[in-house]
Scaffold this active site. Structure first.
Site, PDB file in Angstrom:
ATOM      1  N   TYR A 153      -8.035  33.003  -8.226  1.00 42.84           N
ATOM      2  CA  TYR A 153      -7.106  31.865  -8.200  1.00 42.84           C
ATOM      3  C   TYR A 153      -6.374  31.788  -9.532  1.00 42.84           C
ATOM      4  CZ  TYR A 153      -9.094  29.912  -3.895  1.00 42.84           C
ATOM      5  OH  TYR A 153      -9.488  29.715  -2.598  1.00 42.84           O
ATOM      6  N   GLU A 154      -5.056  31.504  -9.455  1.00 45.47           N
ATOM      7  CA  GLU A 154      -4.237  31.474 -10.661  1.00 45.47           C
ATOM      8  C   GLU A 154      -3.466  30.170 -10.828  1.00 45.47           C
ATOM      9  OE1 GLU A 154      -1.929  35.071 -10.875  1.00 45.47           O
ATOM     10  OE2 GLU A 154      -3.696  36.363 -10.592  1.00 45.47           O
ATOM     11  N   HIS A 155      -3.519  29.294  -9.807  1.00 45.64           N
ATOM     12  CA  HIS A 155      -2.856  27.988  -9.846  1.00 45.64           C
ATOM     13  C   HIS A 155      -3.835  26.950  -9.294  1.00 45.64           C
ATOM     14  CE1 HIS A 155       0.871  30.251 -10.513  1.00 45.64           C
ATOM     15  NE2 HIS A 155       0.497  31.007  -9.483  1.00 45.64           N
TER      16      HIS A 155
END
Length: 304
Positions: A153-155
């Site tokens: 996950y990046e956001h």
């Protein structure tokens, strides 16, 4: 020398040997990992050359807790498959694993985007997300005969503690249930990203086997000395973790092989700090004949 003195001497030597054997040893560094399937360009497991003298992990990209509609929306931990299932199917997973005893296959959760927009970690609550994630991922992992998960996950639409509890409890439950044998995380050097992953590491680092740090997210033209500094910094952040070096096959960032990537890896190996190498991604590597995959595996096999 009396029997009692000899006995004490032998006992002392035995204790010293036992202590020596438990001292720090460098991490095994023959692990090669490859993300695959995110770009739907027809790449197959069998396309990538596999060196029998490394431990090889494919990581399917991605499983996402979003709907599969034309306008995807969050599903609170109910995961769906978003990789190229036509070319990376359950039968193809079983086939590549049966042909190569050194191959394992995992899936990665999240990623940067979905349906043209950012992919957010967006739980409604810790308990509901974990319950849904355990159920849906167990089904996918068992259907595809997978071995582990990666967290990318990046956001985020959650605070770091919620992320840490959701992901940490998910990994712990899947391992305790015998569903997975390994778990990894894939952070990069961004304040929001790091705050979430470091909270996860602080509470649940003991259940995370590998750190796939995205060193290619640093600027293109990174030098060997800069890379070594970045690696040291992130190894300190994720203290005790098995940290992998990384390259991107599209050349968009980080330290490239032509600028000394394998020189840096050799230094890390000699220092006992290299946990392996991973590449993003097989999809991008297809056009160049998987040259970085071949080079990386040759390096790791030679350094065993």
């Amino acid at each position: 020398m009396g029997f009692s003195k000899l006995f004490i001497l032998l006992l002392t030597l035995q204790v010293l040997l036992a202590v020596a054997s438990t001292q720090y040893t460098a991490p095994k560094s023959d692990l090669f990992r490859e993300y695959i399937g995110a770009e739907f360009n027809g790449v197959k497991f069998r396309d990538i050359p596999i060196n029998p003298n490394v431990e090889f992990h494919y990581i399917l990209a991605f499983a996402i807790d979003y709907t599969t509609s034309s306008s995807p929306s969050p599903t609170d931990g109910k995961f769906n498959v978003f990789w190229d299932t036509d070319n990376l199917s359950p039968s193809q997973v079983s086939s590549i694993k049966s042909q190569h005893s050194n191959v394992k296959v995992g899936l990665s959760l999240g990623g940067d985007s979905v349906g043209g927009g950012s992919c957010y970690f967006s739980p409604s609550s810790i308990d509901s997300w974990v319950s849904n994630a355990v159920s849906s991922l167990t089904k996918i992992i068992q259907e595809y005969n997978l071995d582990g998960i990666d967290i990318d996950y990046e956001h985020f639409h959650s605070d770091p503690n919620t992320f840490a509890e959701c992901i940490g409890k998910l990994i712990t439950t899947l391992k305790n249930n015998g569903v997975i044998s390994f778990a990894s995380i894939a952070p990069f050097d961004d304040d929001e990203v790091q705050s979430h992953y470091l909270a996860l590491w602080k509470s649940y680092g003991h259940v995370i086997d590998y750190v796939n740090f995205q060193f290619y997210a640093y600027d293109e033209g990174t030098t060997v000395s800069q890379f070594m500094s970045y690696f040291q910094t992130q190894s300190s952040n994720y203290n005790g973790g098995k940290m992998l070096a990384s390259i991107t096959s599209d050349g968009s960032g980080g330290l490239s092989p032509k600028n000394g990537f394998f020189t840096a890896c050799n230094r890390l190996k000699s220092q006992g700090k290299l946990g392996g190498i991973f590449v993003w991604s097989a999809d991008d590597s297809k056009a160049s004949g998987f040259r970085y995959e071949k080079q990386s595996q040759a390096f790791l096999a030679a350094s065993r």
